[in-house]
Motif scaffolding. Structure first.
Motif, PDB file in Angstrom:
ATOM      1  N   LEU A   1      -5.577   6.713  -2.725  1.00 53.04           N
ATOM      2  CA  LEU A   1      -6.492   6.408  -2.547  1.00 53.04           C
ATOM      3  C   LEU A   1      -7.100   7.336  -3.900  1.00 53.04           C
ATOM      4  N   GLU A   2      -8.715   6.713  -4.048  1.00 50.84           N
ATOM      5  CA  GLU A   2      -9.455   7.440  -4.921  1.00 50.84           C
ATOM      6  C   GLU A   2      -9.074   6.403  -6.623  1.00 50.84           C
TER       7      GLU A   2
ATOM      8  N   ASN B   1     -10.790   3.170  -2.933  1.00 48.22           N
ATOM      9  CA  ASN B   1      -9.850   2.998  -2.440  1.00 48.22           C
ATOM     10  C   ASN B   1      -8.772   1.767  -2.612  1.00 48.22           C
TER      11      ASN B   1
END
Length: 215
Positions: free
Chosen positions: A186-187, A203
């Motif tokens: 994520l991120e 992501n």
């Protein structure tokens, strides 16, 4: 996706393999030939075809590769010439049109081996195609032959790649190649900014395949 050098995007179902099509070395470097494609070294004369798809890169991870003029493309071709071992132009066999590129970045499984004499056994591939040639099976044909080359000729033990969570076509291609989805970060990384100047984080899925899992 991760840094551009880790971009994935990445035939027996086509009855194509590195052994059938042949891998040869000539004055212009390594050549891999499939049913419809030739993977070869870059030439100065490729500038216009490469500029055609890099004047406006389709995904954020290629933003840093954007070419702003044909002159920039010509300079880039000079930089790419001679890098034939892991960097190939994807060319239509019937008309000689360059429609994309594919590259792999070699790594050692253990950090202490980086400066040693042992050959790399892990590769992170990256490829892109001119959008005018999407949906015709060219990406699968090129990447399958390239993976076969890495596993059979370059001693690859593991090939892994990254793709954004919204890039469904790349995810389908990875799965068609037999790659496993290993995780979602994520991120994970940012290539561009939001309009307010803050980083836009992507992501990122990781896919991989081992030599013993290859066809």
């Amino acid at each position: 996706m991760m840094r551009v050098e880790y971009w994935l995007v990445l035939c027996y179902t086509l009855n194509i393999s590195v052994w059938q099509i042949g891998i040869c070395k000539g004055v212009e470097g390594m050549i891999i030939e499939t049913e419809r494609l030739i993977l070869r070294s870059f030439l100065e004369s490729d500038a216009l075809d490469v500029y055609e798809y890099l004047m406006e890169p389709m995904v954020n991870c290629f933003t840093c590769m954007k070419l702003n003029s044909l002159e920039e493309a010509k300079t880039e071709m000079k930089n790419r010439m001679g890098r034939a071992e892991y960097y190939f132009a994807i060319v239509l066999k019937d008309i000689g049109k360059l429609i994309g590129e594919i590259v792999a970045y070699p790594e050692h499984a253990e950090p202490q081996e980086q400066d040693g004499d042992s050959p790399p056994d892990t590769f992170s591939p990256c490829w892109m195609l001119n959008k005018a040639y999407h949906g015709k099976g060219y990406a699968y044909e090129a990447v399958h032959a390239f993976f076969d080359y890495l596993f059979r000729e370059k001693g690859a033990r593991r090939i892994y790649a990254y793709t954004e969570d919204y890039n469904f076509s790349s995810q389908r291609l990875c799965e068609k190649l037999g790659m496993r989805r290993e995780g979602l970060f994520l991120e994970f990384v940012s290539f561009v900014n939001h309009p307010d100047g803050t980083p836009l984080y992507e992501n990122t899925y990781q896919y991989a395949i081992l030599k013993k899992e290859w066809h």
